[in-house]
Design a protein around this motif. Structure first.
Motif, PDB file in Angstrom:
ATOM      1  N   ARG A  70       0.840  -1.205   0.000  1.00 47.53           N
ATOM      2  CA  ARG A  70       0.000   0.000   0.000  1.00 47.53           C
ATOM      3  C   ARG A  70       0.874   1.254   0.000  1.00 47.53           C
ATOM      4  O   ARG A  70       0.723   2.150   0.818  1.00 47.53           O
ATOM      5  N   ARG A  71       1.769   1.269  -0.974  1.00 50.09           N
ATOM      6  CA  ARG A  71       2.716   2.382  -1.081  1.00 50.09           C
ATOM      7  C   ARG A  71       2.811   2.797  -2.544  1.00 50.09           C
ATOM      8  O   ARG A  71       2.926   1.963  -3.437  1.00 50.09           O
ATOM      9  N   THR A  80       4.641   5.791  -5.239  1.00 51.25           N
ATOM     10  CA  THR A  80       5.605   6.884  -5.401  1.00 51.25           C
ATOM     11  C   THR A  80       5.525   7.430  -6.821  1.00 51.25           C
ATOM     12  O   THR A  80       5.161   6.717  -7.759  1.00 51.25           O
ATOM     13  N   VAL A 140       7.157   9.611  -2.239  1.00 50.46           N
ATOM     14  CA  VAL A 140       5.939   8.965  -1.744  1.00 50.46           C
ATOM     15  C   VAL A 140       4.742   9.903  -1.913  1.00 50.46           C
ATOM     16  O   VAL A 140       4.820  11.093  -1.612  1.00 50.46           O
ATOM     17  N   VAL A 141       3.652   9.342  -2.422  1.00 52.52           N
ATOM     18  CA  VAL A 141       2.405  10.092  -2.591  1.00 52.52           C
ATOM     19  C   VAL A 141       1.362   9.489  -1.654  1.00 52.52           C
ATOM     20  O   VAL A 141       1.174   8.279  -1.624  1.00 52.52           O
ATOM     21  N   GLU A 142       0.705  10.344  -0.884  1.00 50.33           N
ATOM     22  CA  GLU A 142      -0.308   9.882   0.052  1.00 50.33           C
ATOM     23  C   GLU A 142      -1.682   9.902  -0.616  1.00 50.33           C
ATOM     24  O   GLU A 142      -2.092  10.904  -1.189  1.00 50.33           O
ATOM     25  N   PHE A 143      -2.374   8.772  -0.544  1.00 46.25           N
ATOM     26  CA  PHE A 143      -3.734   8.675  -1.052  1.00 46.25           C
ATOM     27  C   PHE A 143      -4.674   8.283   0.089  1.00 46.25           C
ATOM     28  O   PHE A 143      -4.310   7.461   0.929  1.00 46.25           O
ATOM     29  N   SER A 144      -5.872   8.854   0.089  1.00 44.20           N
ATOM     30  CA  SER A 144      -6.883   8.426   1.053  1.00 44.20           C
ATOM     31  C   SER A 144      -7.342   7.027   0.661  1.00 44.20           C
ATOM     32  O   SER A 144      -7.096   6.564  -0.461  1.00 44.20           O
ATOM     33  N   GLU A 194      -9.280   7.120  -2.547  1.00 42.53           N
ATOM     34  CA  GLU A 194      -8.411   7.422  -3.687  1.00 42.53           C
ATOM     35  C   GLU A 194      -7.581   6.208  -4.058  1.00 42.53           C
ATOM     36  O   GLU A 194      -7.397   5.903  -5.242  1.00 42.53           O
ATOM     37  N   TRP A 195      -7.076   5.505  -3.043  1.00 44.72           N
ATOM     38  CA  TRP A 195      -6.266   4.306  -3.285  1.00 44.72           C
ATOM     39  C   TRP A 195      -7.091   3.244  -3.997  1.00 44.72           C
ATOM     40  O   TRP A 195      -6.652   2.640  -4.980  1.00 44.72           O
ATOM     41  N   GLU A 224     -15.073   6.748   4.361  1.00 44.08           N
ATOM     42  CA  GLU A 224     -14.107   7.659   4.953  1.00 44.08           C
ATOM     43  C   GLU A 224     -14.809   8.549   5.958  1.00 44.08           C
ATOM     44  O   GLU A 224     -16.026   8.722   5.939  1.00 44.08           O
ATOM     45  N   LYS A 264      -3.285  14.632  -8.042  1.00 40.79           N
ATOM     46  CA  LYS A 264      -2.139  13.943  -7.455  1.00 40.79           C
ATOM     47  C   LYS A 264      -1.316  13.194  -8.506  1.00 40.79           C
ATOM     48  O   LYS A 264      -0.119  12.978  -8.326  1.00 40.79           O
TER      49      LYS A 264
END
Length: 231
Positions: free
Chosen positions: A139-140, A142, A147-151, A154-155, A184, A207
């Motif tokens: 669950r990573r 880039t 690194v890009v953070e997704f909710s 979004e993921w 969420e 993003k």
């Protein structure tokens, strides 16, 4: 997890589809062997379930043809035949597992998850699309090693679009993929409403801009993930 279910018994197919979706699978169905072969050879599936007695092209033939081009594709055979000869024939043709009808759904689910676990070492764990590196297991994600953070929403949306790359994803499919997940914070059922889906698409587009990936709206149909020509 994307699964191809090839079963010509409409009642059984509908029941299995509902149970698989509830278990977290995204299900594509085929009612005959010709459709199953077409889908299996042209699209990505994490696992395939083939009934041996499919019309037009039988399940064993579909299996053998798929093995020629996709040797690592996990495949489970279903059949009403109980004799050892057919069971051995299916396994020798390249099936990873075999389940005889009638069966209980928990057993099918357990066998599918076992096959997926065994398939992980030979499958690419990380997808590389443009500058995006997407690691589903970890669950990573880039972009250019950043690194890009997704909710969670979004993921899940990005995972669905990547899994059906070059194929339009409808709003119904998105809502369905979210159905078994927790909403969420502050979202609830409204999270899967058409307007909310558009909000998540907009966030995801922003993003993904540095990656060379775009999400095109196909009017009246849904969304299509594409790699920009310059990427």
């Amino acid at each position: 997890m994307r699964i191809l279910l090839a079963e010509d018994d409409a009642i059984l197919s509908d029941a299995l589809t509902a149970n698989l979706q509830h278990a977290g699978f995204e299900v594509e169905t085929a009612e005959n062997g010709a459709v199953a072969e077409y889908l299996l050879l042209r699209q990505h599936f994490d696992i395939a379930v083939l009934d041996i007695g499919l019309p037009m092209v039988d399940g064993l033939t579909v299996l053998k043809r798929a093995r020629a081009t996709k040797p690592d594709q996990p495949i489970l055979l279903l059949t009403a035949l109980r004799d050892l000869e057919h069971r051995v024939e299916g396994l020798n043709a390249g099936a990873d597992d075999y389940l005889t009808k009638p069966f209980d759904f928990p057993e099918l689910e357990a066998r599918l998850r076992a096959l997926l676990r065994r398939a992980k070492p030979s499958a690419a764990a990380v997808q590389q699309v443009g500058a995006l590196s997407f690691d589903r297991d970890a669950r990573r994600a880039t972009i250019d090693n950043e690194v890009v953070e997704f909710s969670p929403r979004e993921w899940s949306l990005l995972d669905l679009l990547l899994g059906q790359r070059d194929k339009v994803v409808t709003k119904d499919q998105i809502a369905q993929s979210w159905a078994s997940e927790r909403p969420e914070a502050g979202g609830g059922r409204a999270d899967a409403a058409p307007g909310s889906i558009e909000v998540y698409i907009h966030r995801l587009r922003r993003k993904l801009e540095p990656s060379g990936i775009s999400i095109r709206t196909v009017r009246g149909l849904g969304y299509l993930l594409e790699l920009d020509a310059a990427a």
